[in-house]
Write an enzyme that holds these catalytic residues in place. Structure first.
Site, PDB file in Angstrom:
ATOM      1  N   THR A  95      52.378  34.177  29.277  1.00  0.00           N
ATOM      2  CA  THR A  95      52.174  34.598  30.659  1.00  0.00           C
ATOM      3  C   THR A  95      52.790  33.537  31.557  1.00  0.00           C
ATOM      4  O   THR A  95      52.340  32.391  31.573  1.00  0.00           O
ATOM      5  CB  THR A  95      50.677  34.775  30.969  1.00  0.00           C
ATOM      6  OG1 THR A  95      50.128  35.746  30.074  1.00  0.00           O
ATOM      7  CG2 THR A  95      50.474  35.261  32.399  1.00  0.00           C
ATOM      8  N   LYS A 170      51.214  42.338  33.579  1.00  0.00           N
ATOM      9  CA  LYS A 170      50.200  41.514  32.918  1.00  0.00           C
ATOM     10  C   LYS A 170      49.336  40.783  33.943  1.00  0.00           C
ATOM     11  O   LYS A 170      48.114  40.660  33.764  1.00  0.00           O
ATOM     12  CB  LYS A 170      50.882  40.501  31.990  1.00  0.00           C
ATOM     13  CG  LYS A 170      49.964  39.464  31.348  1.00  0.00           C
ATOM     14  CD  LYS A 170      48.981  40.092  30.385  1.00  0.00           C
ATOM     15  CE  LYS A 170      48.038  39.067  29.761  1.00  0.00           C
ATOM     16  NZ  LYS A 170      48.687  38.123  28.848  1.00  0.00           N
ATOM     17  N   LYS A 246      25.684  53.948  47.286  1.00  0.00           N
ATOM     18  CA  LYS A 246      24.216  53.980  47.194  1.00  0.00           C
ATOM     19  C   LYS A 246      23.710  52.832  46.313  1.00  0.00           C
ATOM     20  O   LYS A 246      22.813  52.074  46.702  1.00  0.00           O
ATOM     21  CB  LYS A 246      23.756  55.312  46.617  1.00  0.00           C
ATOM     22  CG  LYS A 246      22.249  55.385  46.310  1.00  0.00           C
ATOM     23  CD  LYS A 246      21.838  56.748  45.798  1.00  0.00           C
ATOM     24  CE  LYS A 246      22.408  57.056  44.416  1.00  0.00           C
ATOM     25  NZ  LYS A 246      21.793  56.186  43.366  1.00  0.00           N
TER      26      LYS A 246
END
Length: 288
Positions: A95, A170, A246
């Site tokens: 990466t 990625k 909610k």
């Protein structure tokens, strides 16, 4: 023809080693290199050839690189490019910075060397089983070469686009993971303050996410524009938004009662409807 390719692998850490092991039986052979001799030994025992240096791996046709940092990737690619022949494909599984792969691809294109960025998702366990997902940024010629190679260790091969696109995909995928981790920590603080057993909560989360698909269940659109009532997920997203707003309000109320600050829940309440592409809840009758 792909079976005749010679493969190379550089970087045999926790991620790289199991990926490389699944390439040992490749008909054209596999050459591996790591700066740690002990990391190469298990591959040699399985039948891989050991290189003495990064430059030696440049003889391969498709070379995978799994090192730690952007600078290490650049250094390895520079060493390979100095010795590689035209037509060589260098696939980066690390990466890295978003612009690195495109920059390297542009610089080496005149030499006929293809840069592919192909980061993976799934971890070492998925690599062991050949079930990684790989996000590939590549030109047409390089993608055709690497796809059968990647299928040895990946059960999902997705072409994200040209070089650089795999990294951008990625980063988006990992951003979701780590924001989710931060949200899990926030939810755990609320549960702990409310007297809930965190081990049991974790079991429920893992079970229900396996059934519902988790965040990936809503990632089914081609864009992030506001939805019209005719869109195929509009009604589902309106329903999801109603339940979410909610439950988030109830959770924030519990946080106030227990003295737990829930900033991510506040952001989710504020931003989820727009992210889904539908309006905020305007009345309780809308959800009935």
């Amino acid at each position: 023809m792909s079976a005749e390719l010679k493969l190379g692998y550089i970087g045999l850490g926790n991620q790289g080693a199991p990926m490389a092991k699944r390439l040992v039986g490749w008909p054209g052979g596999l050459t591996v290199f790591d700066v740690r001799t002990e990391a190469m030994t298990p591959l040699a025992e399985l039948g891989a050839s050991l290189a003495d240096s990064v430059a030696d791996v440049a003889k391969a046709d498709v070379i995978s690189v799994t090192v730690l940092t952007d600078q290490q990737v650049r250094d390895v690619v520079d060493q390979l490019a100095a010795h590689a022949q035209p037509g060589t494909v260098i696939a980066i599984h690390s990466t890295i910075e978003p612009g690195t792969a495109g920059e390297l691809a542009e610089a080496l294109r005149p030499n006929g060397i293809h840069i592919v960025d192909a980061p993976v998702s799934g971890g070492a366990g998925a690599a062991d089983k050949g079930e990684l997902a790989v996000m590939v940024g590549a030109d047409d010629e390089a993608y055709d070469l690497v796809k059968p190679v990647f299928k040895q260790w990946a059960s999902m091969v997705v072409r994200a686009g040209e070089p650089g696109a795999g990294t951008r995909m990625k980063l988006a995928r990992n951003m979701l993971t780590f924001i989710g981790f931060a949200a899990a920590c926030e939810a755990s603080k609320l549960a702990e303050a409310a007297g809930i057993d965190l081990q049991k909560l974790g079991r429920v989360v893992r079970h229900s996410d396996a059934q519902s698909g988790g965040p990936g269940a809503i990632m089914v659109r081609d864009d992030t524009k506001p939805l019209g009532p005719e869109h195929f997920v509009y009604d589902m997203f309106v329903h999801t938004r109603g339940l979410a707003e909610k439950d988030l309000r109830l959770a924030l109320g519990l946080g106030e009662a227990t003295g737990v600050d829930l900033p991510l829940a506040e952001i989710a309440l504020q931003n989820l409807a727009a992210g889904l592409g539908v309006p905020h809840t305007t009345s309780t009758s809308e959800e009935q």
